[in-house]
Scaffold this motif. Structure first.
Motif, PDB file in Angstrom:
ATOM      1  N   ALA A   9       0.809  -1.217   0.000  1.00 29.65           N
ATOM      2  CA  ALA A   9       0.000   0.000   0.000  1.00 29.65           C
ATOM      3  C   ALA A   9       0.842   1.266   0.000  1.00 29.65           C
ATOM      4  O   ALA A   9       0.356   2.339  -0.338  1.00 29.65           O
ATOM      5  CB  ALA A   9      -0.930  -0.003   1.209  1.00 29.65           C
ATOM      6  N   SER A  10       2.123   1.145   0.330  1.00 36.46           N
ATOM      7  CA  SER A  10       2.984   2.316   0.393  1.00 36.46           C
ATOM      8  C   SER A  10       3.786   2.512  -0.894  1.00 36.46           C
ATOM      9  O   SER A  10       3.663   3.548  -1.563  1.00 36.46           O
ATOM     10  CB  SER A  10       3.930   2.213   1.587  1.00 36.46           C
ATOM     11  OG  SER A  10       4.777   3.333   1.665  1.00 36.46           O
ATOM     12  N   CYS A  24      -1.772  -5.389   7.389  1.00 33.59           N
ATOM     13  CA  CYS A  24      -1.851  -4.512   8.557  1.00 33.59           C
ATOM     14  C   CYS A  24      -2.632  -5.322   9.582  1.00 33.59           C
ATOM     15  O   CYS A  24      -3.802  -5.655   9.356  1.00 33.59           O
ATOM     16  CB  CYS A  24      -2.596  -3.216   8.211  1.00 33.59           C
ATOM     17  SG  CYS A  24      -3.013  -2.222   9.660  1.00 33.59           S
ATOM     18  N   VAL A  30      -5.073  -3.514   4.146  1.00 30.78           N
ATOM     19  CA  VAL A  30      -3.952  -3.305   3.228  1.00 30.78           C
ATOM     20  C   VAL A  30      -2.771  -4.195   3.622  1.00 30.78           C
ATOM     21  O   VAL A  30      -2.755  -4.786   4.712  1.00 30.78           O
ATOM     22  CB  VAL A  30      -3.501  -1.826   3.221  1.00 30.78           C
ATOM     23  CG1 VAL A  30      -4.596  -0.921   2.670  1.00 30.78           C
ATOM     24  CG2 VAL A  30      -3.087  -1.387   4.633  1.00 30.78           C
ATOM     25  N   TYR A  32       1.753  -4.628   3.369  1.00 30.22           N
ATOM     26  CA  TYR A  32       3.009  -3.902   3.243  1.00 30.22           C
ATOM     27  C   TYR A  32       4.151  -4.889   3.008  1.00 30.22           C
ATOM     28  O   TYR A  32       4.107  -6.044   3.462  1.00 30.22           O
ATOM     29  CB  TYR A  32       3.296  -3.097   4.508  1.00 30.22           C
ATOM     30  CG  TYR A  32       2.271  -2.034   4.801  1.00 30.22           C
ATOM     31  CD1 TYR A  32       2.280  -0.842   4.089  1.00 30.22           C
ATOM     32  CD2 TYR A  32       1.286  -2.228   5.761  1.00 30.22           C
ATOM     33  CE1 TYR A  32       1.332   0.147   4.343  1.00 30.22           C
ATOM     34  CE2 TYR A  32       0.331  -1.253   6.020  1.00 30.22           C
ATOM     35  CZ  TYR A  32       0.363  -0.067   5.305  1.00 30.22           C
ATOM     36  OH  TYR A  32      -0.586   0.900   5.548  1.00 30.22           O
ATOM     37  N   GLN A  38       5.259   0.467   6.048  1.00 30.28           N
ATOM     38  CA  GLN A  38       4.092   0.588   6.929  1.00 30.28           C
ATOM     39  C   GLN A  38       4.141   1.896   7.715  1.00 30.28           C
ATOM     40  O   GLN A  38       3.132   2.594   7.835  1.00 30.28           O
ATOM     41  CB  GLN A  38       4.015  -0.606   7.882  1.00 30.28           C
ATOM     42  CG  GLN A  38       2.733  -0.630   8.729  1.00 30.28           C
ATOM     43  CD  GLN A  38       2.580  -1.914   9.501  1.00 30.28           C
ATOM     44  OE1 GLN A  38       3.511  -2.716   9.597  1.00 30.28           O
ATOM     45  NE2 GLN A  38       1.403  -2.143  10.056  1.00 30.28           N
ATOM     46  N   HIS A  41       3.452   4.946   5.474  1.00 26.40           N
ATOM     47  CA  HIS A  41       2.063   5.029   5.016  1.00 26.40           C
ATOM     48  C   HIS A  41       1.083   5.291   6.159  1.00 26.40           C
ATOM     49  O   HIS A  41      -0.105   5.493   5.929  1.00 26.40           O
ATOM     50  CB  HIS A  41       1.699   3.708   4.306  1.00 26.40           C
ATOM     51  CG  HIS A  41       0.425   3.757   3.536  1.00 26.40           C
ATOM     52  ND1 HIS A  41      -0.690   3.018   3.879  1.00 26.40           N
ATOM     53  CD2 HIS A  41       0.085   4.458   2.417  1.00 26.40           C
ATOM     54  CE1 HIS A  41      -1.658   3.255   3.010  1.00 26.40           C
ATOM     55  NE2 HIS A  41      -1.223   4.122   2.113  1.00 26.40           N
ATOM     56  N   ARG A  42       1.594   5.298   7.378  1.00 24.28           N
ATOM     57  CA  ARG A  42       0.737   5.392   8.552  1.00 24.28           C
ATOM     58  C   ARG A  42      -0.167   6.606   8.534  1.00 24.28           C
ATOM     59  O   ARG A  42      -1.370   6.511   8.823  1.00 24.28           O
ATOM     60  CB  ARG A  42       1.612   5.410   9.818  1.00 24.28           C
ATOM     61  CG  ARG A  42       0.843   5.530  11.134  1.00 24.28           C
ATOM     62  CD  ARG A  42      -0.060   4.348  11.354  1.00 24.28           C
ATOM     63  NE  ARG A  42      -0.804   4.458  12.599  1.00 24.28           N
ATOM     64  CZ  ARG A  42      -1.904   3.784  12.872  1.00 24.28           C
ATOM     65  NH1 ARG A  42      -2.412   2.950  11.974  1.00 24.28           N
ATOM     66  NH2 ARG A  42      -2.520   3.922  14.029  1.00 24.28           N
ATOM     67  N   GLN A  44      -1.433   8.289   6.106  1.00 25.07           N
ATOM     68  CA  GLN A  44      -2.501   8.183   5.114  1.00 25.07           C
ATOM     69  C   GLN A  44      -3.536   7.112   5.502  1.00 25.07           C
ATOM     70  O   GLN A  44      -4.714   7.231   5.178  1.00 25.07           O
ATOM     71  CB  GLN A  44      -1.922   7.818   3.747  1.00 25.07           C
ATOM     72  CG  GLN A  44      -0.910   8.819   3.204  1.00 25.07           C
ATOM     73  CD  GLN A  44      -0.273   8.333   1.925  1.00 25.07           C
ATOM     74  OE1 GLN A  44      -0.957   7.981   0.961  1.00 25.07           O
ATOM     75  NE2 GLN A  44       1.060   8.296   1.894  1.00 25.07           N
ATOM     76  N   HIS A  45      -3.062   6.096   6.183  1.00 23.33           N
ATOM     77  CA  HIS A  45      -3.904   4.938   6.461  1.00 23.33           C
ATOM     78  C   HIS A  45      -4.594   4.995   7.824  1.00 23.33           C
ATOM     79  O   HIS A  45      -5.569   4.265   8.057  1.00 23.33           O
ATOM     80  CB  HIS A  45      -3.021   3.678   6.381  1.00 23.33           C
ATOM     81  CG  HIS A  45      -3.716   2.398   6.710  1.00 23.33           C
ATOM     82  ND1 HIS A  45      -4.854   1.969   6.061  1.00 23.33           N
ATOM     83  CD2 HIS A  45      -3.426   1.447   7.643  1.00 23.33           C
ATOM     84  CE1 HIS A  45      -5.238   0.805   6.556  1.00 23.33           C
ATOM     85  NE2 HIS A  45      -4.395   0.473   7.521  1.00 23.33           N
ATOM     86  N   CYS A  49      -7.809   2.750   8.986  1.00 23.94           N
ATOM     87  CA  CYS A  49      -7.374   1.627   9.823  1.00 23.94           C
ATOM     88  C   CYS A  49      -8.120   1.618  11.153  1.00 23.94           C
ATOM     89  O   CYS A  49      -8.641   0.578  11.584  1.00 23.94           O
ATOM     90  CB  CYS A  49      -5.868   1.713  10.067  1.00 23.94           C
ATOM     91  SG  CYS A  49      -5.217   0.363  11.068  1.00 23.94           S
TER      92      CYS A  49
END
Length: 297
Positions: A9-10, A24, A30, A32, A38, A41-42, A44-45, A49
């Protein structure tokens, strides 16, 4: 399967023989390729999440357990009653035995003129004194038995050693003792042996409720109602009533009077409650209720 499901996802790299993608583990939405991706991308997610993790938690929390955390008597295979006075746990094997089977075992010993009294389940001779009882429990503690760990924690708590009580209830919870979560929740509420923390108390009540502890679930329902989350409170009361908890029925009565629960929901909960209570009954247990008190170990 969507191609996006097999991409990091990143960074967007695809999974393959050389690339292992990991979910995750909070939301499973998603994947990684690395911890570095991970973390990057934290931001954005994070929102998605957290939302999905809460949904997954609720799915688990509001699932009706098949029974209670006490399970069935290992001899007659009938559910153990919630009333602690109607069963007892044996220190030799740490099994919860219903009073009906204890009573039947006592009758057998009398009829066979058996002098040495034994555990109805494992046939180990009953402890002669408290010293022998303590030795039995210690052996079970060394074997990492969940109940023995919990029993030791309770002993520490009664002695005022809250730090040791917290330590052993934590150990018991980690190896699967549902009631230990209930005890840990109370410690976090009271702030004994640990800093008071309502968030952690609720976590342990939820873990106990998921494991089939109706009293813990009732406690969560009370908290939800106090915070105005009435639908969630009612769900908890209904599940606890379905497990045979009389306190939950009383809570539902109040909810019904205040029109927080419909007549159909209330009546179905009453029927489910009665089914759960009836499932714990047997002629042997009824006989024991009248005659066993003198003979309980």
């Amino acid at each position: 399967m969507d191609e996006a499901d097999e991409m990091c996802a990143s960074c967007g790299i695809s999974g393959g023989d050389d690339i292992t993608l990991k979910n995750c583990n909070a939301c499973y939405l998603v994947k990684y390729c690395s911890i570095k991706c991970q973390k990057e991308h934290r931001s954005q997610h994070k929102r998605a999440c957290k939302k999905r993790a809460a949904e997954l938690r609720d799915e688990l929390l509001f699932k009706q357990p098949e029974g209670t955390y006490l399970g069935d008597c290992p001899i007659c295979f009938i559910p153990i009653p919630l009333d602690p006075e109607k069963s007892s746990r044996r220190p030799c094997c740490c099994k919860v035995i219903c009073d009906g089977c204890i009573y039947a075992n006592h009758k057998r010993e009398v009829e066979e003129l058996q002098v040495k009294k034994e555990c109805p389940f494992c046939r180990t001779p009953l402890p002669k004194d408290n010293a022998e009882l303590d030795r039995m429990v210690k052996r079970r503690v060394q074997a990492n038995d969940p109940f023995a760990l919990r029993k030791l924690a309770s002993d520490y708590y009664e002695e005022g050693d809250y730090g040791s009580a917290f330590e052993y209830w934590t150990k018991a919870a980690k190896v699967g003792d549902v009631h230990a979560h209930q005890q840990l929740a109370h410690m976090y509420v009271e702030g004994k042996g640990v800093e008071a923390d309502m968030k952690k108390a609720i976590y342990h009540w939820e873990e106990a409720a998921i494991g089939g502890h109706p009293n813990a679930r009732s406690n969560i329902g009370i908290i939800e109602r106090r915070h105005g989350r009435l639908k969630r409170a009612v769900k908890h009361y209904i599940i606890a009533a379905n497990q045979g908890l009389d306190v939950a029925v009383e809570q539902l009565k109040m909810c019904y009077v205040k029109k927080m629960v419909s007549k159909d929901e209330f009546e179905e909960a009453l029927r489910a409650y009665q089914r759960a209570v009836d499932a714990t009954k047997s002629p042997q247990r009824e006989a024991a209720e009248q005659e066993l008190e003198v003979f309980k170990a």
